[in-house]
Design a protein around this motif. Structure first.
Motif, short mmCIF file in Angstrom:
data_model
loop_
_atom_site.label_atom_id
_atom_site.label_comp_id
_atom_site.label_asym_id
_atom_site.label_seq_id
_atom_site.Cartn_x
_atom_site.Cartn_y
_atom_site.Cartn_z
N GLU A 54 0.82 -1.20 0.00
CA GLU A 54 0.00 0.00 0.00
C GLU A 54 0.87 1.26 0.00
OE1 GLU A 54 -2.80 0.04 3.16
OE2 GLU A 54 -3.65 -1.92 2.67
N TYR A 55 0.42 2.24 -0.75
CA TYR A 55 1.10 3.54 -0.79
C TYR A 55 0.10 4.65 -0.46
CZ TYR A 55 5.33 1.68 -3.01
OH TYR A 55 6.49 1.00 -3.26
N GLY A 56 0.57 5.67 0.22
CA GLY A 56 -0.27 6.84 0.47
C GLY A 56 -0.08 7.88 -0.61
N LYS A 57 1.16 7.97 -1.12
CA LYS A 57 1.50 8.92 -2.15
C LYS A 57 2.40 8.22 -3.16
CE LYS A 57 3.96 13.31 -2.80
NZ LYS A 57 4.75 14.37 -2.11
N CYS A 58 1.97 8.21 -4.43
CA CYS A 58 2.77 7.58 -5.47
C CYS A 58 2.33 8.12 -6.83
CB CYS A 58 2.64 6.05 -5.44
SG CYS A 58 0.96 5.44 -5.69
N ASP A 59 3.04 7.75 -7.87
CA ASP A 59 2.73 8.26 -9.21
C ASP A 59 1.61 7.47 -9.87
OD1 ASP A 59 4.67 10.35 -9.23
OD2 ASP A 59 6.22 8.83 -9.50
N ALA A 60 1.09 8.02 -10.97
CA ALA A 60 -0.03 7.39 -11.69
C ALA A 60 0.39 6.02 -12.24
CB ALA A 60 -0.48 8.30 -12.83
N ASP A 61 -0.60 5.14 -12.37
CA ASP A 61 -0.33 3.77 -12.81
C ASP A 61 0.42 3.71 -14.13
OD1 ASP A 61 -1.71 2.99 -10.57
OD2 ASP A 61 -3.61 2.69 -11.63
N PHE A 188 4.19 6.12 2.20
CA PHE A 188 3.43 5.04 2.82
C PHE A 188 1.98 5.47 3.05
CE2 PHE A 188 7.59 3.53 4.94
CZ PHE A 188 7.90 2.76 3.83
N SER A 189 1.11 4.48 3.21
CA SER A 189 -0.29 4.78 3.54
C SER A 189 -0.36 5.37 4.94
CB SER A 189 -1.13 3.50 3.48
OG SER A 189 -0.74 2.60 4.51
N GLU A 190 -1.45 6.08 5.23
CA GLU A 190 -1.61 6.69 6.55
C GLU A 190 -1.62 5.62 7.64
OE1 GLU A 190 -1.58 9.86 7.58
OE2 GLU A 190 -0.93 10.24 5.52
N HIS A 191 -2.24 4.49 7.34
CA HIS A 191 -2.28 3.41 8.34
C HIS A 191 -0.87 2.89 8.63
CE1 HIS A 191 -3.51 -0.06 10.60
NE2 HIS A 191 -2.96 -0.87 9.72
N GLU A 192 -0.07 2.71 7.58
CA GLU A 192 1.31 2.24 7.75
C GLU A 192 2.12 3.25 8.56
OE1 GLU A 192 4.93 0.05 7.18
OE2 GLU A 192 2.83 -0.52 6.91
N ARG A 193 1.95 4.53 8.26
CA ARG A 193 2.71 5.56 8.97
C ARG A 193 2.31 5.61 10.45
NH1 ARG A 193 2.80 11.10 5.61
NH2 ARG A 193 4.50 11.50 7.09
N GLU A 194 1.02 5.43 10.72
CA GLU A 194 0.56 5.45 12.11
C GLU A 194 1.11 4.25 12.86
OE1 GLU A 194 -1.45 6.85 15.49
OE2 GLU A 194 -0.99 7.81 13.57
N ALA A 195 1.11 3.08 12.21
CA ALA A 195 1.64 1.87 12.87
C ALA A 195 3.12 2.04 13.18
CB ALA A 195 1.41 0.65 11.97
N ARG A 196 3.86 2.67 12.27
CA ARG A 196 5.29 2.90 12.50
C ARG A 196 5.52 3.89 13.63
NH1 ARG A 196 9.13 1.88 7.98
NH2 ARG A 196 8.17 0.20 6.81
N LYS A 197 4.72 4.93 13.67
CA LYS A 197 4.86 5.91 14.74
C LYS A 197 4.59 5.26 16.09
CE LYS A 197 3.13 10.36 16.46
NZ LYS A 197 2.90 9.84 17.83
N ASN A 198 3.53 4.45 16.17
CA ASN A 198 3.22 3.75 17.41
C ASN A 198 4.37 2.83 17.81
OD1 ASN A 198 0.75 5.00 17.53
ND2 ASN A 198 -0.41 3.24 16.78
N GLY A 199 4.96 2.15 16.83
CA GLY A 199 6.08 1.27 17.11
C GLY A 199 7.27 2.04 17.66
N ARG A 200 7.58 3.19 17.06
CA ARG A 200 8.71 4.00 17.55
C ARG A 200 8.46 4.48 18.97
NH1 ARG A 200 8.11 6.28 12.37
NH2 ARG A 200 7.27 8.22 13.24
N GLY A 249 -0.38 -3.23 15.05
CA GLY A 249 -1.12 -2.10 14.49
C GLY A 249 -1.48 -2.30 13.03
N LYS A 250 -0.57 -2.91 12.26
CA LYS A 250 -0.85 -3.15 10.85
C LYS A 250 -2.00 -4.12 10.67
CE LYS A 250 2.03 -3.61 7.62
NZ LYS A 250 3.10 -4.05 6.70
N GLU A 251 -2.06 -5.12 11.55
CA GLU A 251 -3.06 -6.17 11.42
C GLU A 251 -4.39 -5.79 12.05
OE1 GLU A 251 -1.19 -9.47 13.23
OE2 GLU A 251 0.45 -9.56 11.75
#
Length: 277
Positions: A54-61, A188-200, A249-251
């Motif tokens: 999953e990506y939060g920000k990326c280029d067009a397909d 990264f997706s917002e969910h991925e970024r939040e899970a990483r922040k919680n982990g840190r 958090g990811k799961e």
């Protein structure tokens, strides 16, 4: 799965991942270890489950697939800086990056910081974990319990690399390792970024708790294992809890346990240590 997706499979007993770009027509472009080539999706999968990153920000397909096609035939594979994950991430964002390389770099950096003292015995590790869990405030205990139970095997391997010259150095190295493995990325997706922040955040709690508990646990264990337990405690709790809470958090996207506990701990961390002599 759709055109332009960054896809991957787990290989070698789920110890590492292999990546490619879905062309949307049943084919995949990937680095096969020698060159970038076009294969069928079935051949890419090798009988395994295909996952989508999953990506939060990326280029067009269209841009993603075009980037992949322009590199067909390239034979400059180099695991540290130009592997299959670097290629897929580049196609999606225009930048080179590999999470797997980051993990290896974090482990290597931790080993340099830690020195040569071994990770210690199972008895020492158990003493460190139990002493810390029984001595911190209830909210921190919830976070560390969740983290340690969910922590993947890599937590132990990386922690072992940094358990070296002392609890303080080990704790500092733990923060560096966790920060590298769970670094933020706007793509990264917002969910991925939040899970990483919680982990840190939980990694800091675990490292501090481990540092405080290591001395008391060492007194309980005694002997040669006492050195190992005092050194290893920050790594065990810091890295183990950080990676565990990250995966938890990811799961569990709607988990209120982690979010509520971290909200409670927005204030400066307080550890109420009550060791039995």
């Amino acid at each position: 799965m759709a055109k332009g997706d960054h896809i991957y499979i787990w290989k070698n007993g789920n110890t590492y991942t292999h990546h490619g770009i879905d062309c949307g027509d049943g084919t995949v472009i990937h680095y096969d270890g020698q060159r970038i080539c076009l294969v069928s999706k079935t051949a890419f999968a090798e009988g395994k489950t295909i996952h989508v990153k999953e990506y939060g920000k990326c280029d067009a397909d269209e841009i993603v697939v075009q980037r992949a096609k322009t590199r067909l035939g390239e034979d400059k594979y180099w695991a540290p800086s130009n592997n299959c994950e670097h290629f897929a991430y580049y196609c999606k964002t225009g930048n080179h990056k590999s999470e797997q390389v980051n993990r290896v770099a974090a482990a290597g950096g931790g080993a340099l910081a830690g020195g040569a003292i071994s990770f210690g015995t199972k008895v020492a590790i158990k003493a460190a974990v139990e002493t810390a869990k029984n001595s911190i405030n209830p909210i921190s205990k919830v976070l560390i319990n969740v983290g340690i139970k969910q922590a993947p095997t890599v937590a132990g391997r990386v922690a072992g690399g940094i358990a070296g010259v002392g609890g303080l150095v080990s704790g500092i190295a733990t923060d560096l390792v966790v920060g590298k493995i769970l670094e933020d990325d706007e793509n990264f997706s917002e969910h991925e970024r939040e899970a990483r922040k919680n982990g840190r955040d939980v990694g800091k709690i675990g490292a501090i708790a481990g540092g405080l508990a290591g001395g008391a646990a060492a007194l309980i264990v005694g002997g040669g294992a006492a050195i190992a337990v005092g050194v290893a405690a920050p790594a065990v709790l810091g890295i183990g809890a950080a990676l565990g809470v990250y995966h938890f958090g990811k799961e569990n996207k709607n988990s209120k346990v982690i979010q509520g506990a971290l909200h409670y701990l927005d204030a400066p961390y307080t550890f109420n240590m009550h060791f039995n002599k």
